[in-house]
Design a protein around this motif. Structure first.
Motif, short mmCIF file in Angstrom:
data_model
loop_
_atom_site.label_atom_id
_atom_site.label_comp_id
_atom_site.label_asym_id
_atom_site.label_seq_id
_atom_site.Cartn_x
_atom_site.Cartn_y
_atom_site.Cartn_z
N THR A 335 -12.56 -32.47 6.38
CA THR A 335 -12.09 -33.39 7.40
C THR A 335 -11.58 -34.69 6.79
OG1 THR A 335 -14.40 -33.95 7.76
CG2 THR A 335 -13.38 -32.51 9.38
N PHE A 337 -8.42 -36.48 4.50
CA PHE A 337 -7.04 -36.22 4.11
C PHE A 337 -7.07 -35.75 2.65
CE2 PHE A 337 -3.97 -37.65 7.35
CZ PHE A 337 -4.85 -38.15 8.30
N TYR A 382 -10.00 -42.86 7.49
CA TYR A 382 -9.09 -41.80 7.90
C TYR A 382 -9.84 -40.48 7.90
CZ TYR A 382 -5.77 -45.46 7.19
OH TYR A 382 -5.11 -46.66 7.30
N ARG A 383 -9.77 -39.79 9.01
CA ARG A 383 -10.44 -38.50 9.12
C ARG A 383 -9.44 -37.50 9.66
NH1 ARG A 383 -16.14 -40.94 11.52
NH2 ARG A 383 -16.53 -42.22 9.69
N TYR A 384 -9.32 -36.37 8.97
CA TYR A 384 -8.33 -35.40 9.39
C TYR A 384 -8.92 -34.55 10.51
CZ TYR A 384 -4.22 -32.59 9.26
OH TYR A 384 -3.05 -31.97 9.63
N SER A 387 -6.20 -30.48 14.83
CA SER A 387 -5.10 -30.86 15.71
C SER A 387 -5.48 -30.77 17.19
CB SER A 387 -3.89 -29.97 15.42
OG SER A 387 -4.24 -28.62 15.58
N ARG A 397 -7.12 -40.16 14.08
CA ARG A 397 -7.24 -39.81 12.66
C ARG A 397 -7.33 -41.02 11.76
NH1 ARG A 397 -3.05 -34.65 12.45
NH2 ARG A 397 -4.61 -33.08 12.98
#
Length: 667
Positions: A335, A337, A382-384, A387, A397
């Motif tokens: 999670t 980037f 930043y957390r991916y 979607s 994000r």
RNA sequence: GCCGCCUUAGCUCAGUCGGCUAGAGCGACGCACUCGUAAUGCGUAGGUCGACGGUUCGAUUCCGUCAGGCGGCUCCA
């Protein structure tokens, strides 16, 4: 609430041996139709029984009305059966999943070759109406054996699976199969002929006629038994109520929630946007949103400093080694980037700030005299997020945490946690958020995700639990929800649509200090390891912002409003007069402007109203002559002929007070 | 990430059963008007119909891929 109101406790009933509960209900003269209808009874063991239940001995029971929580569940569960019958009528190839009652309604899962379309819901709703009108009765039937059930359910693979796993299922599924005996509910038509049936624990309404108001809301996919590894079934959500009025009221609540949706208001009030060019879940704040965000930041920075925190700052990226040291990387790599390769090193965008603060702690020797040592920063992480989960400001994000870490001795930890909880509560109060509860997230002892000894977890959990309990706030347990490094208390606030969002968090961490080799010199000269307490008060500034927008429906309290006062001249030639008024306000730190557009003043009022500006200051010939302005407040109330100096003082007073109500002429 | 739906002007939305210059309201801009508590009138500008590829004489329209959004599911340090 009111002390004078006597709760409507239904008198206990006795169901004589060999008669039905329905007989007893009728004999007692209780309603069997309408919005207060008795739909089931509760026996002495607390078990709900159908009205056609016939005890073998005289039995005390309590009648349960359709508008009580248990009654609503029975109503909604029965509505789910009607839905399932309708689906199998219209789509005979549909296989049944499960169909429990939920808050405000019910759902039922189906395996169908083609997902439902919106038109299908209309069709199904129609069929459901017919079933309701037909007045089918629900009849309970016990299976003598597993085999009997399996034979009958041969065409329903998911039901068969439930029969097989019976005894090792969660509550939701228990609603379907029940513990102990295995039962089935048949729907019988007026002639007593079986028209449909479902494996089910029950209980149910006596007849489908008692479903007065329902609506199918939407269809969506859901994994069978809630696991990503299982196939997806098609779920239909519905809502059901004891009366048409209650259904209407519920739909109105949903509409109101939609009006307050922060994503919609964010555009209308020009607060923020999510440009596609930047990427999903990445927000830009426009000037007006920026003002609110800055007010929040100014507030929370000042408060942290008052509460003994030291403001620090750290970069957005770091070499990967840091996250190995902290232990985050193995857990959260998916999670985060993906890394950037530069000069032989992998750099990650940070997903958390604590490792950086640990380095500040470790940058020199620390003494017990410095503890509690408290660092605070606005840390942008930043957390991916996957979607499908990105959602407005509440799930993004890129987000900024008002993140703090308190380094304390073990002995100081309870007091520090209490300190933090009080801090958080006063902050929520100051922003006017009142609908929240605490959640205590603990480890799942069966999982290997959590590091540290049993004793460490027990101590940490106890400390948090004690403070939470002492606070007197509602406390909900969240087993297995802890971070890998320690348990946490979080504040869960409700948004306008009834979803709860995690806001503030307080986490007890005994792992990272060890991993970073953090130590301080104690009074006796020994070196000891501190405990660190993570805490974020807003949590994510973005999320808190979003919840605030919904909470106030965009009508921010005066101290947060992007534009606090708008001057509205009645004719163009009153504009100069208002300009000098507005300049006085600005000199006093108020965000004020004059509407110089060539709209008519009615239009300007309308515009200001739509922008939800707290104060409109109107001036025409009368006001200019008298040296006054006329206030029109956001709620439509007004106060005319207020002298300019008084008007400035009035606005300044309300803005400085940080009150979250009004303003209004009434106040 | 999975399933379904959606993407036309800054916003809200019409429309094209594949074919001439794609429309409206609001907003913006301009002009006139100068008015006492929720929309003054007139006019102007603004769109490669989400992107790319395919089918076709011709695609905003049909198909595919991708991106973004919405509703759920799963997840959420």
């Amino acid at each position: 609430m009111s002390a004078t109101r006597t709760p409507a406790v239904a008198d206990p009933l006795v169901v004589p041996a060999g008669t039905t509960a329905a007989d007893a209900v009728a004999a007692a003269g209780l309603p069997t139709t309408g919005p207060k209808a008795i739909v089931v009874v509760r026996d002495a063991a607390g078990r709900l029984r159908d009205l056609d239940w016939r005890p073998e001995l005289d039995t005390d029971v309590a009648p349960v009305a359709i508008d009580e929580p248990d009654g609503l569940n029975v109503l909604r569960h029965s509505a789910a059966h009607v839905l399932a019958q309708a689906v199998q009528d219209v789509f005979p190839e549909a296989k049944l999943g499960i169909g429990p009652p939920i808050e405000n309604g019910f759902y039922y899962d189906f395996d169908v070759p083609k997902p439902f379309q919106p038109e299908d819901l209309t069709k199904l709703e129609k069929r459901m109406q017919e079933i309701v009108k037909a007045g089918q009765t629900f009849r309970r039937r016990e299976y003598k054996s597993l085999d009997e059930a399996k034979v009958e359910l041969a065409g329903e693979p998911y039901k068969l699976e439930l029969v097989d796993i019976k005894g090792d299922v969660d509550d939701t599924e228990l609603a379907t199969v029940g513990a102990g005996e295995l039962t089935h509910y048949d729907n019988l038509d007026k002639e007593g002929k079986r028209v449909w049936g479902d494996l089910c624990r029950g209980p149910h309404l006596p007849t489908t006629r008692l479903i007065p108001a329902f609506k199918l809301m939407r269809s969506a996919a859901a994994y069978w038994r809630g696991s990503e590894k299982n196939p997806q079934l098609q779920r239909i959500y519905g809502t059901a109520w004891p009366s048409r009025d209650e259904l209407k009221a519920y739909l109105n609540r949903l509409a109101e929630a939609e009006r307050r949706d922060h994503r919609k208001l964010g555009t209308e009030l020009d607060l923020f946007s999510f440009p596609d060019e930047i990427g999903s879940g990445l927000v830009v704040f426009h000037p007006k949103g920026g003002i609110i965000k800055r007010e929040m930041e100014d507030y929370v920075r000042a408060r942290h400093i008052e509460e003994g925190f030291q403001y620090v700052s750290s970069p957005h990226i770091t070499k990967e080694g840091l996250f190995h040291t902290s232990g985050h990387l193995p857990y959260y790599k998916d999670t985060m980037f993906p890394p950037m390769q530069l000069e032989g090193a992998d750099y990650y965008l940070k997903a958390m700030n604590c490792p950086m603060h640990n380095l500040i702690f470790r940058s020199r020797g620390r003494s017990y005299r410095e503890l509690p040592l408290r660092f605070f920063e606005f840390g942008t992480v930043y957390r991916y997020e996957k979607s499908g989960v990105v959602h407005g400001l509440t799930r993004v994000r890129g987000l900024t945490q008002d993140d703090s870490h308190s380094y304390v001795t073990k002995e100081q930890a309870p007091a520090e946690i209490k300190h933090l909880l009080n801090f958080v509560r006063s902050l929520l109060d100051d922003f006017g958020l009142d609908d929240y509860y605490l959640e205590l997230s603990t480890r799942d002892p069966k999982s290997d995700k959590f590091i540290g000894t049993d004793e460490q977890w027990a101590v940490a959990t106890k400390v948090l639990e004690d403070v939470a309990t002492e606070s007197g706030l509602e406390l909900v347990l969240d087993p297995g929800g802890a971070a890998f490094y320690g348990p946490k208390i979080s504040v869960q606030a409700k948004d306008a649509i009834g979803r709860t969002w995690q806001m503030s968090t307080i986490q007890y961490d005994f792992n990272q200090p060890a991993r970073f080799g953090l130590e301080f010199q104690a009074a006796d000269g020994t070196r000891q390891e501190p405990v660190m307490i993570h805490s974020a008060k807003f949590g994510s500034i973005e999320r808190f912002f979003g919840v605030l927008v919904e909470h106030y429906a965009g009508a921010f309290p005066a101290w947060l409003a992007p534009v606090q006062v708008v001057g509205i001249p009645i004719r163009d030639d009153h504009a100069d007069y208002l300009t000098s008024f507005v300049e006085k306000l600005r000199a006093a730190g108020v965000r004020a402007e004059v509407d110089y557009s060539d709209d008519r003043m009615q239009k300007k009022i309308r515009t200001a109203q739509q922008q939800k500006i707290p104060f409109m200051a109107i001036a025409g010939d009368d006001d200019v002559a008298a040296g006054t302005v006329s206030f029109r407040y956001r709620d439509g109330s007004q106060r005319n002929g207020v002298s300019v100096d008084e008007a400035v003082a009035h606005v300044v007073e309300i803005v400085r007070s940080r009150t979250n109500v009004g303003p209004s002429a009434a106040a």
